[in-house]
Design a protein around this motif. Structure first.
Motif, PDB file in Angstrom:
ATOM      1  N   ILE A 179       2.579   2.206 124.729  1.00 41.67           N
ATOM      2  CA  ILE A 179       3.734   2.989 124.627  1.00 41.67           C
ATOM      3  C   ILE A 179       3.481   4.140 123.608  1.00 41.67           C
ATOM      4  O   ILE A 179       3.356   5.407 123.704  1.00 41.67           O
ATOM      5  CB  ILE A 179       4.908   2.299 124.547  1.00 41.67           C
ATOM      6  N   GLY A 180       3.099   3.501 122.473  1.00 41.96           N
ATOM      7  CA  GLY A 180       2.887   4.422 121.382  1.00 41.96           C
ATOM      8  C   GLY A 180       1.734   5.235 121.545  1.00 41.96           C
ATOM      9  O   GLY A 180       1.595   6.394 121.246  1.00 41.96           O
ATOM     10  N   VAL A 231       2.374   7.992 123.884  1.00 38.45           N
ATOM     11  CA  VAL A 231       3.478   9.003 123.352  1.00 38.45           C
ATOM     12  C   VAL A 231       2.521  10.001 122.221  1.00 38.45           C
ATOM     13  O   VAL A 231       2.452  11.371 122.348  1.00 38.45           O
ATOM     14  CB  VAL A 231       4.411   8.438 122.652  1.00 38.45           C
ATOM     15  N   ALA A 232       1.416   9.427 121.619  1.00 40.52           N
ATOM     16  CA  ALA A 232       0.783  10.188 120.893  1.00 40.52           C
ATOM     17  C   ALA A 232      -0.382  11.116 121.651  1.00 40.52           C
ATOM     18  O   ALA A 232      -0.419  12.250 121.142  1.00 40.52           O
ATOM     19  CB  ALA A 232      -0.202   9.091 120.138  1.00 40.52           C
ATOM     20  N   LEU A 270       7.610  12.614 115.857  1.00 41.95           N
ATOM     21  CA  LEU A 270       7.365  11.402 116.770  1.00 41.95           C
ATOM     22  C   LEU A 270       6.158  10.761 116.955  1.00 41.95           C
ATOM     23  O   LEU A 270       5.993   9.698 117.146  1.00 41.95           O
ATOM     24  CB  LEU A 270       7.630  12.219 118.019  1.00 41.95           C
ATOM     25  N   THR A 276       6.353   8.216 114.105  1.00 38.41           N
ATOM     26  CA  THR A 276       6.870   6.843 114.401  1.00 38.41           C
ATOM     27  C   THR A 276       6.234   6.263 115.476  1.00 38.41           C
ATOM     28  O   THR A 276       6.131   4.708 115.144  1.00 38.41           O
ATOM     29  CB  THR A 276       8.286   7.411 115.015  1.00 38.41           C
ATOM     30  N   THR A 277       5.727   6.689 116.569  1.00 34.88           N
ATOM     31  CA  THR A 277       5.170   6.147 117.490  1.00 34.88           C
ATOM     32  C   THR A 277       3.548   5.352 116.965  1.00 34.88           C
ATOM     33  O   THR A 277       3.475   4.273 117.369  1.00 34.88           O
ATOM     34  CB  THR A 277       4.668   6.877 118.772  1.00 34.88           C
ATOM     35  N   PHE A 300       4.355   1.963 114.870  1.00 29.44           N
ATOM     36  CA  PHE A 300       4.701   0.885 115.872  1.00 29.44           C
ATOM     37  C   PHE A 300       3.334   0.529 116.759  1.00 29.44           C
ATOM     38  O   PHE A 300       3.236  -0.607 117.064  1.00 29.44           O
ATOM     39  CB  PHE A 300       5.825   1.369 117.038  1.00 29.44           C
ATOM     40  N   THR A 301       2.416   1.549 117.014  1.00 30.47           N
ATOM     41  CA  THR A 301       1.339   1.184 117.672  1.00 30.47           C
ATOM     42  C   THR A 301       0.475   0.283 116.511  1.00 30.47           C
ATOM     43  O   THR A 301      -0.361  -0.732 116.955  1.00 30.47           O
ATOM     44  CB  THR A 301       0.365   2.399 118.269  1.00 30.47           C
TER      45      THR A 301
END
Length: 425
Positions: free
Chosen positions: A74-75, A78-79, A102, A105-106, A109-110
């Motif tokens: 997901i991360g 988004v990246a 954004l 943040t992602t 988490f990745t």
């Protein structure tokens, strides 16, 4: 007979060569970060990453278990989407910061999904440690903002930290009161600020060289006093009480956030207030306008009746107050007794946060929080035994600072008269 009104088309916005180059560099940087995120997602091991939430609000920790591979992907997606949106210019330029936030943040988490797959990551400890590491950095960065917005480069933040920490430890021990130590720390920070102001404003000494000299002076004087007087009688001079947390009613009961933000010491609450006060004073008051004026165009400010030298003195000395409080955090605010060179270069990190934050109080605060987050993260990952060395993580904030100073994340420009002495003609 009706009049014909011709519609006038707005002139197309012509992108300058410098802006185009900056956009191209940003696109390359975003693409590289997205590529790293994809590599991390591909190499994430199967399993779950467990984020542990703990604190006063619950008798037992709350474990949030998430599948590591889907979270990492997901991360990464988004990246990649952020990089594509930026390259295709699908968002207005004023919203570029949203993309960067954004992406950051992602990507975190990745990275955590990759590093902590199959392990328990104490998320609350991460947030609490971030606040602890970031508090002195924020106070030091605010001192730098006030100085440099008025046109005085402050490389001496490290020296102000050291003298403030030493004064806080000694006075808090002698008087048996940590709050007396805080007041003494303010005096120590203002003392170094006064030396910076006198020699840079009155005697026109090169401000960068002066800042380095003041750091060496602070290191030497605190080390000498520590060896000669404090070390041999620590119980009388170097055994201060540490400030106790003062929970804010209602707010401290909020899960997770309450423990991290509202169950803190008076020094941390003072940091919150300092960010708001400096931001308001600089951009909403007449004095703040004068500070910014003498930092940008001192000659023009002088012609309209502003006393340039007086304003610079005031800004530098006020900055010494915040830097002194930042030094107090190392002793009465967190660590207790004073040790030689205990600030460990945090004053220079605060200076880097100032630059990364583009000489704005809020920007400098966010940059300091990023430094604090990265410092705490490497400690956390060492505890849970991840495959990446902790020293490599410590490189991240400094690398980000170099990127920011190089202009890869937007235009970074110091106040125009920063570092330039003013001589009234």
């Amino acid at each position: 007979m009706t009049a014909t009104v011709e519609r006038v088309e707005p002139a197309p916005v012509v992108e300058s060569v410098a802006d185009r180059r900056r956009r191209n560099r940003n696109g390359v940087l975003l693409g590289f970060v997205a590529l790293v995120a994809v590599v991390l997602a591909v190499t994430t091991k199967p399993g779950t990453v467990t984020f542990r939430l703990s604190g006063q609000f619950a008798e037992t920790p709350l474990n949030l278990a998430l599948p590591a591979q889907p979270l990492a992907w997901i991360g990464a997606v988004v990246a990649v989407a952020v990089a594509v949106l930026y390259v295709l210019q699908k968002l207005p330029a004023r919203w570029a910061w949203v993309l960067w936030a954004l992406l950051a943040t992602t990507f975190i988490f990745t990275f955590l999904s990759w590093a902590a797959s199959g392990k328990v990551f104490p998320l609350t400890n991460q947030f609490q440690g971030t606040m602890s590491f970031a508090t002195p950095l924020i106070l030091g960065a605010l001192a730098g903002v006030l100085c440099e917005r008025s046109g005085v480069i402050n490389v001496a933040i490290e020296g102000q930290f050291l003298v403030g920490a030493f004064a806080a430890a000694v006075f808090a021990t002698v008087f048996g009161n940590a709050y007396v130590g805080m007041i003494a720390a303010i005096g120590g920070g203002v003392l170094i600020a006064a030396l910076l102001a006198v020699f840079s404003i009155r005697y026109l000494v090169n401000q960068v060289v002066l800042g380095v000299v003041l750091v060496v002076f602070a290191t030497g004087i605190t080390g000498f006093l520590f060896d000669q007087f404090v070390q041999d009688d620590a119980s009388a001079f170097n055994n201060p009480d540490v400030l106790q947390a003062i929970p804010i009613p209602l707010l401290s009961d909020i899960p997770v956030i309450g423990d991290v933000l509202f169950r803190q010491t008076i020094l941390v609450y003072a940091m919150y207030a300092a960010v708001a006060i400096v931001t308001y004073v600089l951009f909403k008051t007449r004095w703040g306008l004068r500070v910014r004026a003498v930092g940008e165009h001192p000659r023009a400010a002088d012609t309209v009746g502003i006393n340039v030298l007086r304003v610079r003195y005031q800004a530098v000395l006020l900055g010494g107050v915040f830097a002194g409080l930042g030094g107090a955090f190392f002793t009465v605010g967190f660590g207790g007794s004073f040790n030689k060179d205990m600030t460990a270069g945090n004053g220079f990190i605060a200076l880097a946060a100032l630059i990364m934050g583009r000489w704005h109080p809020v920007g400098a605060t966010l940059a300091a929080l990023f430094f604090g987050f990265a410092t705490q993260l490497q400690s956390q990952l060492q505890i849970i035994d991840t495959p990446i060395p902790g020293d490599v993580l410590l490189m991240a904030p400094y690398l980000a600072t170099i990127i920011a100073v190089a202009g890869l994340v937007g235009r970074v420009r110091a106040p125009k008269a920063d570092g330039e002495p003013y001589v009234k003609s």
